[in-house]
Design a protein around this motif. Sequence first.
Motif, PDB file in Angstrom:
ATOM      1  N   HIS A 154       0.837  -1.199   0.000  1.00 35.63           N
ATOM      2  CA  HIS A 154       0.000   0.000   0.000  1.00 35.63           C
ATOM      3  C   HIS A 154       0.875   1.254   0.000  1.00 35.63           C
ATOM      4  O   HIS A 154       0.626   2.192  -0.769  1.00 35.63           O
ATOM      5  CB  HIS A 154      -0.932  -0.003   1.220  1.00 35.63           C
TER       6      HIS A 154
ATOM      7  N   GLN B 283     -11.274  -0.162   3.935  1.00 34.56           N
ATOM      8  CA  GLN B 283     -10.222  -0.954   4.589  1.00 34.56           C
ATOM      9  C   GLN B 283     -10.711  -1.464   5.936  1.00 34.56           C
ATOM     10  O   GLN B 283     -11.300  -0.732   6.726  1.00 34.56           O
ATOM     11  CB  GLN B 283      -8.952  -0.138   4.763  1.00 34.56           C
TER      12      GLN B 283
ATOM     13  N   PHE C 281      -6.280  -5.116   2.889  1.00 33.23           N
ATOM     14  CA  PHE C 281      -5.976  -4.359   1.678  1.00 33.23           C
ATOM     15  C   PHE C 281      -6.736  -3.037   1.682  1.00 33.23           C
ATOM     16  O   PHE C 281      -7.902  -2.980   2.054  1.00 33.23           O
ATOM     17  CB  PHE C 281      -6.334  -5.164   0.428  1.00 33.23           C
ATOM     18  N   SER C 282      -6.061  -2.001   1.229  1.00 32.89           N
ATOM     19  CA  SER C 282      -6.677  -0.674   1.175  1.00 32.89           C
ATOM     20  C   SER C 282      -7.602  -0.586  -0.030  1.00 32.89           C
ATOM     21  O   SER C 282      -7.475  -1.354  -0.987  1.00 32.89           O
ATOM     22  CB  SER C 282      -5.588   0.397   1.073  1.00 32.89           C
TER      23      SER C 282
ATOM     24  N   GLN D  83      -5.601  -0.279  -3.169  1.00 33.54           N
ATOM     25  CA  GLN D  83      -5.043  -1.539  -3.642  1.00 33.54           C
ATOM     26  C   GLN D  83      -6.098  -2.375  -4.357  1.00 33.54           C
ATOM     27  O   GLN D  83      -5.844  -2.922  -5.432  1.00 33.54           O
ATOM     28  CB  GLN D  83      -4.481  -2.346  -2.477  1.00 33.54           C
TER      29      GLN D  83
END
Length: 154
Positions: free
Chosen positions: A3, A49, A59-60, A63
């Motif tokens: 990230h 997130q 995961f953001s 992403q």
Amino acid sequence: MTHANLMNNYFNPNSVYTKEDFSRRFQMRHHVFERLLHDVQHVNPYFRQKRDRTGLPGFSPHQKVTIELRMMAYGSPADSMDETHGMFESTCLDTLAEFYDTIVQFYKDEYLRKPNQEDLDQLIRKAEDRGFPGMIGSLDCMHWDWKNCLTGWQ
């Protein structure tokens, strides 16, 4: 870490890559990506997130959307995202399904509809400007002479 790299490369104020690099690699302008990211987060909590089972950040949104756009823009297989983005194939496929469903749900009224008269007029003008008059309703182009046309189609 992935990230942070993604943010440093493309999204932070002094990012490594320029807006032109972004447009080329993402197949869209930066502001379009940001709008898409905002929209999918707003519609589907999957793209916010969360913490995983160990309590670490998952995961953001950046992403998730980046991975799905890369898969679609370049035809990248889901199992290749593990090496570059750290996302396993099964997670990529789950995210892809969520992404598609969210895009259809959010944008269907605007983009997945029958064209209205204004849309048709714009398409006709664009086709005429490019030398293809009367293209609406005649997309097979059978009225054009083509010297290399396969004999079975002649």
